[in-house]
Design a protein around this motif. Sequence first.
Motif, PDB file in Angstrom:
ATOM      1  N   UNK A 229       0.842  -1.195   0.000  1.00 57.33           N
ATOM      2  CA  UNK A 229       0.000   0.000   0.000  1.00 57.33           C
ATOM      3  C   UNK A 229       0.882   1.252   0.000  1.00 57.33           C
ATOM      4  N   UNK A 230       0.529   2.217  -0.842  1.00 59.19           N
ATOM      5  CA  UNK A 230       1.311   3.443  -0.883  1.00 59.19           C
ATOM      6  C   UNK A 230       0.693   4.486   0.032  1.00 59.19           C
ATOM      7  N   UNK A 231       1.318   5.651   0.056  1.00 55.07           N
ATOM      8  CA  UNK A 231       0.892   6.701   0.962  1.00 55.07           C
ATOM      9  C   UNK A 231      -0.573   7.067   0.745  1.00 55.07           C
ATOM     10  N   UNK A 232      -0.991   7.059  -0.508  1.00 52.32           N
ATOM     11  CA  UNK A 232      -2.366   7.427  -0.819  1.00 52.32           C
ATOM     12  C   UNK A 232      -3.351   6.436  -0.191  1.00 52.32           C
ATOM     13  N   UNK A 233      -3.003   5.154  -0.332  1.00 53.35           N
ATOM     14  CA  UNK A 233      -3.851   4.113   0.285  1.00 53.35           C
ATOM     15  C   UNK A 233      -3.955   4.325   1.793  1.00 53.35           C
ATOM     16  N   UNK A 234      -2.792   4.468   2.408  1.00 47.41           N
ATOM     17  CA  UNK A 234      -2.768   4.539   3.877  1.00 47.41           C
ATOM     18  C   UNK A 234      -3.452   5.817   4.355  1.00 47.41           C
ATOM     19  N   UNK A 235      -3.268   6.864   3.613  1.00 46.49           N
ATOM     20  CA  UNK A 235      -3.897   8.127   3.935  1.00 46.49           C
ATOM     21  C   UNK A 235      -5.421   7.967   3.856  1.00 46.49           C
ATOM     22  N   UNK A 236      -5.855   7.216   2.866  1.00 48.95           N
ATOM     23  CA  UNK A 236      -7.277   6.909   2.704  1.00 48.95           C
ATOM     24  C   UNK A 236      -7.812   6.138   3.924  1.00 48.95           C
ATOM     25  N   UNK A 237      -7.045   5.152   4.354  1.00 47.25           N
ATOM     26  CA  UNK A 237      -7.427   4.394   5.554  1.00 47.25           C
ATOM     27  C   UNK A 237      -7.561   5.336   6.747  1.00 47.25           C
ATOM     28  N   UNK A 238      -6.508   6.154   6.920  1.00 44.42           N
ATOM     29  CA  UNK A 238      -6.471   7.050   8.081  1.00 44.42           C
ATOM     30  C   UNK A 238      -7.693   7.967   8.088  1.00 44.42           C
ATOM     31  N   UNK A 239      -8.011   8.467   6.901  1.00 52.31           N
ATOM     32  CA  UNK A 239      -9.161   9.353   6.795  1.00 52.31           C
ATOM     33  C   UNK A 239     -10.444   8.619   7.180  1.00 52.31           C
ATOM     34  N   UNK A 240     -10.589   7.401   6.667  1.00 47.05           N
ATOM     35  CA  UNK A 240     -11.759   6.581   6.992  1.00 47.05           C
ATOM     36  C   UNK A 240     -11.878   6.295   8.482  1.00 47.05           C
ATOM     37  N   UNK A 241     -10.751   6.239   9.140  1.00 44.60           N
ATOM     38  CA  UNK A 241     -10.764   5.910  10.569  1.00 44.60           C
ATOM     39  C   UNK A 241     -10.706   7.152  11.442  1.00 44.60           C
TER      40      UNK A 241
END
Lengths: 581, 581
Positions: free
Chosen positions: B368-380
């Motif tokens: 997972x790249x930064x965009x993916x992880x950032x997406x997760x973080x936002x969702x959480x």
Amino acid sequence: MYRTNNCGELNINFVNKEVKLSGWVQKIRNLGGMTFIDLRDKYGITQLVFDIETNENLCEKARKLGREYVISVEGKVAERSNKNKKIFTGEIEIIVNKLIILNASETPPFTIEDKTDGGDELRMKYRYLDLRRNVNQKNLILRHKMAFEVRKYLNNLNFVDIETPVLIKSTPEGARDFVVPSRMNKGEFYALPQSPQIFKQLLMIAGYDRYYQIVKCFRDEDLRADRQLEFTQIDCEMSFVEQEDVLEAFEGMAKHLFKKIKNFDYKKKFLQLTYEDAINFYGTDKPDLRFGMKIKNLTEIAKNKNFEVFNNSEFIAGISVEKSANYSRKNLDKLTKFVRKPQIGAKGLVYVKYNEDGSFKSSVDKFYDKKDLSNWAENMNAKKGDLLLILFGEKNHTLNALSELRLEMGERMGLRDNNKFEPLWVVDFPLLEWKEEDKRYNAMHHPFTSPKKEDIHLLDTDASKVRANAYDLVINGVEIGGGSIRIFDKNLQAKMFKLLGFTKEKAENQFGFLMNAFKYGAPPHGGCAFGFDRWVALFADVKSIKDVIAFPKNNSGKDLMINTPSEIEDEQLKELFLQKI
Amino acid sequence: MYRTNNCGELNINFVNKEVKLSGWVQKIRNLGGMTFIDLRDKYGITQLVFDIETNENLCEKARKLGREYVISVEGKVAERSNKNKKIFTGEIEIIVNKLIILNASETPPFTIEDKTDGGDELRMKYRYLDLRRNVNQKNLILRHKMAFEVRKYLNNLNFVDIETPVLIKSTPEGARDFVVPSRMNKGEFYALPQSPQIFKQLLMIAGYDRYYQIVKCFRDEDLRADRQLEFTQIDCEMSFVEQEDVLEAFEGMAKHLFKKIKNFDYKKKFLQLTYEDAINFYGTDKPDLRFGMKIKNLTEIAKNKNFEVFNNSEFIAGISVEKSANYSRKNLDKLTKFVRKPQIGAKGLVYVKYNEDGSFKSSVDKFYDKKDLSNWAENMNAKKGDLLLILFGEKNHTLNALSELRLEMGERMGLRDNNKFEPLWVVDFPLLEWKEEDKRYNAMHHPFTSPKKEDIHLLDTDASKVRANAYDLVINGVEIGGGSIRIFDKNLQAKMFKLLGFTKEKAENQFGFLMNAFKYGAPPHGGCAFGFDRWVALFADVKSIKDVIAFPKNNSGKDLMINTPSEIEDEQLKELFLQKI
């Protein structure tokens, strides 16, 4: 929301209020175009009105309701034209505009009235309907209130409510235990407690100072009117107390209940009567002191006068009944029959009428002259117009019969007034009673009761003479409870077990932990236990404790409503490593 | 008289008073010519002084006392030179002039201190000594106070305390019954109640409107930390109520206890969380709401990105832990071990550090790249500095593991503050759960729980979707109690029994009397039962309910002190028409 108000709280102050009520249909009356329904709940009865003129459908619906239907209505509070001053809600009625049937009801198998047409067995089978009757509700609510007042009183005195276990150890002393097979421990059993006696003593050793519990106890005994397999005890124990401290604490409790529950102010200190005096004066260790008629011993003066019946009697004694010299022949015959009943078992009744004119008329005129009878009357403190009733025979037996005769006469004379309470402590019970069939002593109270210090030396020489630090609370002839100062010395306790026929091994096996506990600083302690069911029955003025128990068992130990005891599945029994014989 | 005062009430105001005290010797100190004894009773500790100068014999006698001796002393209250401001009696001491040894004590097998040297088994065997310890006294007195406050609260709301029977009928539903053989009825058995459920419903049918009881219940189950063979329930039932009425009444009770017992003012209305939301947000139907960390579902956004482990998982979700992005490798390894424990059973742990500088560091950087992880973080709803902990696998299993992980993180972060109370109602439980092994439904609460009106139509088509009028009270993650609005219609009840696999005969045999009772005007009713032991344990801040029970059983169902269960005499068994297999 099913209701804005209950059926017992609306009155003239609520007129014009829109309300919602729910409850049971107690009664329906159709009067011309109007239908009236008495709606009942726990709190009271409120009258509902349906007018066929204003709402025909609604009124028709109301007319189809039956007794014990559960309904919910909405409507407006209105002043009644025809007021019923006897009930709180009697000045108002509800003009109903909405009716919901929550549940229909079949016709109950008996009427839900104070005087019902249902027999005992039927009412027990449908106990949930029986419990709807006002008399039963009153008794259970009385019970609730008494329990709470007991708690309030004891909490105020620093008593701590502590729950003791229900699954305990079987002890062969006392009554029969109920046992509970253990699934986790093959071949082993718990027992249900006959009382929390040992646990409360351990709590004293544990330093809790003052303990109480309103607690279920269990005895596998054949049932009588005042016995149930499970019953409830107010169980109490105190540390660092002597007998007088315990009596004071619980005399206070009784007075508190008299006042709070019966609004009866008992200010005097309770009489303390020794066991010996109770037996001699009243023929029983639970005398009813609402009236006099003390038993007077005539053995000395009535014997050796040619009357063989008396001459052959160990004991002759009687009671003097005020203003009853005019008792009829018929009534005297009835009394004779009464004392001869097998349960009482007197051989006969001798009467002496001390007439208003000073003359005597007796059933033994053949053997005793006026001087003799006058002597008897004087000994019995009889006055002109009194009736002397005399029994004779073996001493204990005769005293017992005189006790019954005294109660009967109290009843006939209307002296057993149920609005009056006469409590007393019976004290100085014997510690032991000789059990002829086992050739050993039995504990009169229980094996943990302490002997009076001044009598301890008699334990080795004349144990039956030893008096105990034991006491009973008796109210109106009912033994409400009792207790004792306990032994707290391991050597004295060991001696007691020996006197009671325990081998050292058996004492160790049964009560080893208690004897052991005594080694680690047991304080002096003592307590009381009161039969809560009996006390409620006394205050409710009912004969049987069944009437103050929500779901009692019948005399065969059965609950006819839930049909128990009942068979269980073989699988269940197998899991417990048991089989039927 | 053993005492004029107790050991906890004398202070500077009593100086020069002649007093008598009794209690246990807690400690003896010899200082030069003086001997000091701490005398202990339930109420406190008072210092006694013996001076060898003024009374040599008395002082010598005092010096020979041992720990836990029970003594009684007379003396005069004096001001101390060396004051102890920590205790109420710390400013005074008693100059003793008379000493009586009431009972000696052997050296106890363990120290009577808060931190004792006695192991579990030893303390259980000598429970009466264990109970002397301050911690235990505090817990039992807390229990006493809570019970009384419950009664006061419920009495105020017109609840009536009614005792239901202990000897009832065995029902094969639910947990295993303890059975009690009947002597009077050959081959038949009583059972001890698992709860007074049926009786309280019958009391509602009997019109008692509001019932409660603090009552022993029994389950023959294998024991765990929070289970005992016998336990105590606050059992309640109300008539003419809907769910909201019940919740309001008992929310009030909880608030009353918070206030009176913990001096904790909880003013808000309790949160009501549906069962479904509780599971989705917290992974459990008894969430601890003292802290956040809600579970967030990542399944949609984390799947299908080359990471096979996630791609093969039914469910992926995680929690966000505040300000923990700096968690060490070591701590993360420990967490991984924690979630992999068999009791929790997660396959692994994925972490994402959302660093303070906005960068991400994760255990899945390969996939997972930064965009993916950032997406997760936002969702959480994660913020910079937070740590994301993610689990994956079968849905129910993963939710359960996340619940445990969440509690663990709450613990580590110090968020489970024992002086804080966060109650909530979990509502809308499913009515039924499918039991695969029996190929039939089981009642989630019990067979008398009513389905939600709007779901009744699903009973015939999709019964597992039917929600019940059932609710649990959860405080700080502990299920304190629960209840339901009951069925009061005989046809619906019959349908429920059928769904639960009862034959008509079995339903009739077990619950016929209840079905019968429904025919005679049963009101709508519902109630609650609270685990009293658990509630006390929560307030006492102890892990096991054993710590708030005077005489608990161990995990084999044994009372080591009285040594029960135990064998009984064959004679006793024979009287019950039984023999061992």
